[in-house]
Scaffold this motif. Structure first.
Motif, PDB file in Angstrom:
ATOM      1  N   PRO A  97      20.091 -28.682 -31.602  1.00 32.35           N
ATOM      2  CA  PRO A  97      18.875 -28.152 -32.241  1.00 32.35           C
ATOM      3  C   PRO A  97      17.589 -28.633 -31.552  1.00 32.35           C
ATOM      4  O   PRO A  97      16.609 -27.898 -31.498  1.00 32.35           O
ATOM      5  N   THR A  98      17.615 -29.842 -31.014  1.00 26.77           N
ATOM      6  CA  THR A  98      16.441 -30.358 -30.301  1.00 26.77           C
ATOM      7  C   THR A  98      16.205 -29.564 -29.027  1.00 26.77           C
ATOM      8  O   THR A  98      15.072 -29.176 -28.724  1.00 26.77           O
ATOM      9  N   VAL A  99      17.260 -29.307 -28.277  1.00 26.39           N
ATOM     10  CA  VAL A  99      17.145 -28.507 -27.058  1.00 26.39           C
ATOM     11  C   VAL A  99      16.642 -27.108 -27.403  1.00 26.39           C
ATOM     12  O   VAL A  99      15.727 -26.583 -26.748  1.00 26.39           O
ATOM     13  N   LEU A 100      17.214 -26.507 -28.433  1.00 23.93           N
ATOM     14  CA  LEU A 100      16.791 -25.166 -28.844  1.00 23.93           C
ATOM     15  C   LEU A 100      15.316 -25.167 -29.225  1.00 23.93           C
ATOM     16  O   LEU A 100      14.563 -24.269 -28.814  1.00 23.93           O
ATOM     17  N   PHE A 101      14.884 -26.161 -29.992  1.00 26.38           N
ATOM     18  CA  PHE A 101      13.483 -26.217 -30.385  1.00 26.38           C
ATOM     19  C   PHE A 101      12.568 -26.318 -29.172  1.00 26.38           C
ATOM     20  O   PHE A 101      11.562 -25.615 -29.079  1.00 26.38           O
ATOM     21  N   GLN A 102      12.924 -27.207 -28.250  1.00 24.65           N
ATOM     22  CA  GLN A 102      12.067 -27.394 -27.072  1.00 24.65           C
ATOM     23  C   GLN A 102      11.966 -26.095 -26.275  1.00 24.65           C
ATOM     24  O   GLN A 102      10.890 -25.725 -25.808  1.00 24.65           O
ATOM     25  N   ARG A 103      13.076 -25.402 -26.109  1.00 24.97           N
ATOM     26  CA  ARG A 103      13.054 -24.137 -25.355  1.00 24.97           C
ATOM     27  C   ARG A 103      12.246 -23.078 -26.093  1.00 24.97           C
ATOM     28  O   ARG A 103      11.450 -22.361 -25.501  1.00 24.97           O
ATOM     29  N   LEU A 104      12.471 -22.954 -27.401  1.00 29.26           N
ATOM     30  CA  LEU A 104      11.756 -21.937 -28.163  1.00 29.26           C
ATOM     31  C   LEU A 104      10.260 -22.221 -28.226  1.00 29.26           C
ATOM     32  O   LEU A 104       9.453 -21.286 -28.219  1.00 29.26           O
ATOM     33  N   SER A 105       9.882 -23.487 -28.270  1.00 33.38           N
ATOM     34  CA  SER A 105       8.454 -23.810 -28.307  1.00 33.38           C
ATOM     35  C   SER A 105       7.769 -23.389 -27.009  1.00 33.38           C
ATOM     36  O   SER A 105       6.630 -22.914 -27.027  1.00 33.38           O
ATOM     37  N   VAL A 106       8.464 -23.523 -25.887  1.00 27.13           N
ATOM     38  CA  VAL A 106       7.904 -23.073 -24.611  1.00 27.13           C
ATOM     39  C   VAL A 106       7.789 -21.554 -24.606  1.00 27.13           C
ATOM     40  O   VAL A 106       6.765 -20.991 -24.203  1.00 27.13           O
ATOM     41  N   ILE A 107       8.811 -20.875 -25.072  1.00 23.84           N
ATOM     42  CA  ILE A 107       8.790 -19.410 -25.080  1.00 23.84           C
ATOM     43  C   ILE A 107       7.685 -18.903 -26.009  1.00 23.84           C
ATOM     44  O   ILE A 107       6.953 -17.971 -25.662  1.00 23.84           O
TER      45      ILE A 107
END
Length: 160
Positions: A97-107
């Motif tokens: 979930p942390t990886v997903l959050f970091q990626r989605l925040s960039v997008i």
């Protein structure tokens, strides 16, 4: 009608780069991943007076205050993905979930880039009567801004 047609390429260009960036969601990540996770934790867990003095990690908050406030805003959304990422003492913490959050925040922040690129390109004068999209300065500028290779590498590929 001509004004609409002259910009019909922009959504396709923006969507194309956005879809490409989405493919990198599961890609590996660099030390920048931990840097930003730690900055989220610092801004979320500590009072403002300690943001620039916290040194339990080698990744201290060393960016200008506007960026720190931006990280604080992101941290409020991050707690809904994985609250453990916001603990300062969780050094080198990584979860799906942390990886997903970091990626989605960039997008998601790329939406601001897309808007800014469009507004920047609107300032460039079009060549009258030019039908070839590659000869339009606004198209070239938009492609250079939205498909910026440096942003692709830093924000997506090098996130491990």
């Amino acid at each position: 009608m001509a004004a609409v047609d002259s910009w019909s390429w922009f959504p396709a260009l923006a969507l194309g780069v956005s879809f490409l960036k989405c493919l990198f969601i599961t890609a590996y990540h660099s030390t920048d991943f931990e840097v930003h996770r730690n900055w989220l934790a610092i801004t979320h867990s500590l009072p403002v007076s300690r943001w620039y003095h916290e040194n339990s990690s080698e990744w201290t908050l060393d960016y200008p205050p506007l960026f720190a406030w931006f990280e604080l805003g992101l941290s409020h959304a991050a707690r809904h993905f994985d609250p453990d990422m916001l603990l300062v003492e969780n050094l080198n913490y990584s979860s799906p979930p942390t990886v997903l959050f970091q990626r989605l925040s960039v997008i998601c922040t790329d939406l601001m880039l897309i808007y800014a690129a469009r507004e920047c390109c609107r300032c460039v004068q079009e060549q009258k009567g030019c039908r070839d999209v590659l000869n339009r300065p606004s198209f070239v500028l938009a492609a250079l801004l939205l498909w910026n290779f440096g942003l692709l590498i830093v924000d997506r590929i090098l996130q491990r």
